[in-house]
Design a protein around this motif. Structure first.
Motif, PDB file in Angstrom:
ATOM      1  N   ALA A  17       0.694  -1.266  -0.148  1.00 29.37           N
ATOM      2  CA  ALA A  17      -0.032  -0.043  -0.076  1.00 29.37           C
ATOM      3  C   ALA A  17       0.838   1.236  -0.008  1.00 29.37           C
ATOM      4  O   ALA A  17       0.403   2.330  -0.789  1.00 29.37           O
ATOM      5  CB  ALA A  17      -0.819  -0.018   1.257  1.00 29.37           C
ATOM      6  N   VAL A  18       2.015   1.163   0.691  1.00 26.61           N
ATOM      7  CA  VAL A  18       2.777   2.538   0.823  1.00 26.61           C
ATOM      8  C   VAL A  18       3.419   2.917  -0.608  1.00 26.61           C
ATOM      9  O   VAL A  18       3.669   4.031  -1.040  1.00 26.61           O
ATOM     10  CB  VAL A  18       3.890   2.242   1.734  1.00 26.61           C
ATOM     11  N   SER A  19       3.520   1.689  -1.405  1.00 23.86           N
ATOM     12  CA  SER A  19       4.123   1.931  -2.721  1.00 23.86           C
ATOM     13  C   SER A  19       3.174   2.970  -3.679  1.00 23.86           C
ATOM     14  O   SER A  19       3.641   3.796  -4.439  1.00 23.86           O
ATOM     15  CB  SER A  19       4.274   0.783  -3.480  1.00 23.86           C
ATOM     16  N   ALA A  24       8.727   7.681  -4.344  1.00 29.31           N
ATOM     17  CA  ALA A  24      10.076   7.781  -3.755  1.00 29.31           C
ATOM     18  C   ALA A  24      10.827   8.938  -4.431  1.00 29.31           C
ATOM     19  O   ALA A  24      10.779   9.065  -5.734  1.00 29.31           O
ATOM     20  CB  ALA A  24      10.844   6.530  -3.466  1.00 29.31           C
ATOM     21  N   ALA A  25      11.350   9.951  -3.745  1.00 24.49           N
ATOM     22  CA  ALA A  25      12.137  10.848  -4.275  1.00 24.49           C
ATOM     23  C   ALA A  25      13.589  10.647  -4.209  1.00 24.49           C
ATOM     24  O   ALA A  25      13.925  10.672  -2.943  1.00 24.49           O
ATOM     25  CB  ALA A  25      11.940  12.341  -3.770  1.00 24.49           C
ATOM     26  N   ASN A 171       9.632   2.673  -0.355  1.00 24.57           N
ATOM     27  CA  ASN A 171       8.999   3.651   0.625  1.00 24.57           C
ATOM     28  C   ASN A 171       8.534   2.883   1.603  1.00 24.57           C
ATOM     29  O   ASN A 171       8.158   1.563   1.638  1.00 24.57           O
ATOM     30  CB  ASN A 171       7.626   3.977  -0.056  1.00 24.57           C
ATOM     31  N   ALA A 172       8.573   3.411   2.863  1.00 13.90           N
ATOM     32  CA  ALA A 172       8.133   2.600   4.140  1.00 13.90           C
ATOM     33  C   ALA A 172       7.276   3.369   5.033  1.00 13.90           C
ATOM     34  O   ALA A 172       7.409   4.717   4.973  1.00 13.90           O
ATOM     35  CB  ALA A 172       9.275   2.445   4.825  1.00 13.90           C
ATOM     36  N   ILE A 173       6.599   2.939   5.785  1.00 15.40           N
ATOM     37  CA  ILE A 173       5.716   3.384   6.925  1.00 15.40           C
ATOM     38  C   ILE A 173       6.344   2.879   8.043  1.00 15.40           C
ATOM     39  O   ILE A 173       6.416   1.881   8.235  1.00 15.40           O
ATOM     40  CB  ILE A 173       4.003   3.190   6.547  1.00 15.40           C
TER      41      ILE A 173
END
Length: 195
Positions: A17-19, A24-25, A171-173
């Motif tokens: 879901a985070v993707s 991502a920068a 990406n990570a939460i």
């Protein structure tokens, strides 16, 4: 084909879901580790700092979240050397979907007779904090490099395939837990070349 561990288990990029929520920068900044989080309570000065130099609750949360993110990958690197999908260290910095994905990936490697050697290069940055001032959830963007972190056959030490690793958006939460610690609850890894 040699595949970096950030690459998916089974040939597809690991997504979550985070993707979908965060793109991502990637930065080409210094890969050196950020300063470690302090161990003093949020807002309290450490023994070596004056009140004017103490970290704010938000800065401390950011440092703690980055440390948890780095800790998750380091524990995964260690477990990957033997594909120890039951390593108790995996739960030190990961929980929920993140922990499930790490364990499943290691189990798949164990089942397929693979181990992982080397070390990834991480470049995490904080993308957002929620709520501002006293964060409970922090989004991290990274451009991880798996060039020197590859899968090998456990029985003969040969590379598992000929597909190289490389730079991948991650990406990570990271969420504050009820005990005050920070753990990665979800992450997504994009294909090689996405940053």
């Amino acid at each position: 084909m040699v595949r970096g561990i950030f690459r998916s288990w089974g040939g597809r990029a690991v997504t979550s879901a985070v993707s979908l929520a965060v793109l991502a920068a990637c930065s080409s900044g210094d890969p050196a580790s950020p300063p470690p989080g302090t161990s003093s309570p949020a807002g309290a000065p450490s023994a070596t700092s004056s009140p004017s130099t103490a970290l704010s609750a938000e800065e401390k949360a950011k440092n703690d979240a980055l440390a948890a993110y780095r800790g998750m990958w380091q524990n995964f690197v260690e477990a990957g050397r033997t594909s120890d999908w039951q390593s108790p260290k995996l739960g030190q910095h990961a929980t929920g979907v993140a922990l499930t994905n790490l364990s499943r990936g290691l189990y798949a490697d164990h089942y397929n007779g693979l181990v992982t050697k080397g070390q990834p290069v991480l470049n995490p940055t904080v993308s957002s904090v929620e709520p501002a001032g006293d964060p409970k959830k922090i989004i991290i963007s990274d451009c991880g490099d798996s060039t020197d972190w590859l899968k090998y056959r456990a029985d003969n030490g040969q590379l598992a395939d000929n597909e190289p690793g490389g730079r991948q958006a991650i990406n990570a939460i990271v969420e504050k837990q009820s005990d005050g610690s920070w753990k990665v609850s979800d992450f997504g890894v994009h294909d090689v070349g996405t940053c």
